[in-house]
Design a protein around this motif. Structure first.
Motif, short mmCIF file in Angstrom:
data_model
loop_
_atom_site.label_atom_id
_atom_site.label_comp_id
_atom_site.label_asym_id
_atom_site.label_seq_id
_atom_site.Cartn_x
_atom_site.Cartn_y
_atom_site.Cartn_z
N UNK A 112 24.42 23.52 47.68
CA UNK A 112 24.14 25.47 47.47
C UNK A 112 24.66 26.64 49.23
N UNK A 113 26.02 26.09 48.53
CA UNK A 113 27.11 27.24 49.76
C UNK A 113 27.57 28.61 48.97
N UNK A 114 27.37 28.38 47.94
CA UNK A 114 27.68 29.71 46.83
C UNK A 114 27.59 30.97 47.51
N UNK A 115 26.22 31.48 47.92
CA UNK A 115 25.56 32.74 48.39
C UNK A 115 25.71 32.42 49.74
N UNK A 116 25.47 34.05 51.07
CA UNK A 116 25.54 34.13 52.44
C UNK A 116 24.06 34.49 51.81
N UNK A 117 24.08 33.11 53.41
CA UNK A 117 22.69 32.74 54.07
C UNK A 117 22.72 33.33 55.09
N UNK A 118 20.80 33.89 55.32
CA UNK A 118 20.74 34.87 56.62
C UNK A 118 19.89 33.60 57.22
N UNK A 119 20.61 32.99 58.66
CA UNK A 119 19.38 32.75 59.24
C UNK A 119 18.81 33.53 60.09
N UNK A 120 17.46 33.05 60.94
CA UNK A 120 17.13 34.08 62.24
C UNK A 120 17.27 32.81 63.02
N UNK A 121 17.43 33.18 64.52
CA UNK A 121 17.20 32.45 64.95
C UNK A 121 16.12 33.27 67.36
N UNK A 122 15.48 31.81 67.50
CA UNK A 122 14.29 32.51 68.01
C UNK A 122 14.78 31.97 69.50
#
Lengths: 208, 208
Positions: free
Chosen positions: A78-88
């Motif tokens: 599932x690494x084809x597209x850019x994935x956004x992450x939030x960090x808390x």
């Protein structure tokens, strides 16, 4: 598609991906299971079994097409597209994660960072603005983000994860030194640095 | 003493220790397996089985003595005495680890840090002086250090680990995104942040 890949195989796929990427960079087109097994420290049979599980790549006596296998694994994970992450949680560990460049290579990008400490809110780390935790709900929903990293103290971690999930997060990487409970359908992985050291300590004291 | 404790049980012991510490801090003297199981998110039977493996603590209907169990686990994991650690590689991640306060609570202390980057050597992070990697051999031998953390780039990690082990390191915590090979008798644990994200990605894409 429900996965039937055994967990240890799945964990190894990340390593295959990493080595295949290096082979690609070196201009290698074909790799044998033997070469892969030496690089990864696995048995030749193990490598063949792993890749067979994925659908049988490679031809007997010819080897594996490096680019083809790399692309397949990339899509499979599932690494084809850019994935956004939030960090808390933007304490020492959180700040380090914001600056960590390793995620980007796999198309994971921390796009939002949150904290509830007034002294941190508004500060910029590695180009990312630390926002008030109160903004979390709005940002997750607006950008439809599904990945969250938690690097808060143990005492507040479960509460923050509950909120994250309420707002739409589906996968959590937990760095807080506490067991986090999530409902079904949510994936969580925990990295506990002290537990790793304790594990080493035990083996040093009891023989490996 | 050779360990016969199954790996998953061993990993859980760190969590038991952590919760027992919190119970102690709250002034609790006795804890039931049920209370432990709720806190840890395990089944009641699992908790009783784990603690039975360790030699049968607790009395039926009475529960476990918090301090006694805490002290036992602490000794069992080899955490009675202060343990020195060297850290090699003082980039972003290395710096964060130097500042990370979680290790200290378990009596692990990073006492020496090394890098071969002239711009870093001589700098002080969290009270620790970054030394030239050339000093590693002398310091490990002088202080008889057996724990090493590696946070170098992947390309130099294996070479650095080989040197560490030559100089006397017995247990390595690896943060470099590469498979490290060590000889028998050496323990190694790897924390690969990107692999964790890839694992989450796979489960998000294939259902959990």
């Amino acid at each position: 598609m429900k996965s039937t890949i055994p967990e240890p195989t799945l964990r190894r796929l990340s390593y295959y991906l990493r080595y295949l990427e290096r082979f690609k960079e070196k201009g290698l087109n074909i790799i044998s299971s033997k070469e892969l097994s030496i690089a990864l420290g696995l048995s030749d049979a193990q490598v063949r079994r792993d890749l067979f599980t994925l659908g049988g790549f490679g031809k007997r006596g010819v080897g594996y097409d490096v680019s083809k296998l790399f692309n397949f694994l990339n899509t499979f994970l599932g690494l084809d597209n850019l994935q956004s992450i939030i960090l808390v949680g933007c304490g020492n560990l959180g700040k380090a994660l914001l600056q960590y460049k390793g995620f980007k290579k796999r198309k994971f990008i921390i796009t939002h960072a949150f904290d509830n400490d007034k002294r941190l809110i508004g500060k910029k780390i590695a180009g990312i603005n630390i926002q008030d935790s109160k903004e979390m709900q709005r940002e997750i929903r607006k950008h439809k983000i599904i990945y969250g990293i938690i690097a808060t103290p143990a005492s507040s971690a479960q509460g923050v994860v509950n909120s994250m999930i309420d707002y739409g997060i589906k996968a959590v990487l937990n760095f807080a030194p506490i067991k986090i409970h999530v409902s079904q359908g949510i994936v969580i992985s925990s990295v506990d640095l002290t537990t790793e050291l304790e594990w080493l300590s035990f083996h040093v004291h009891h023989g490996t």
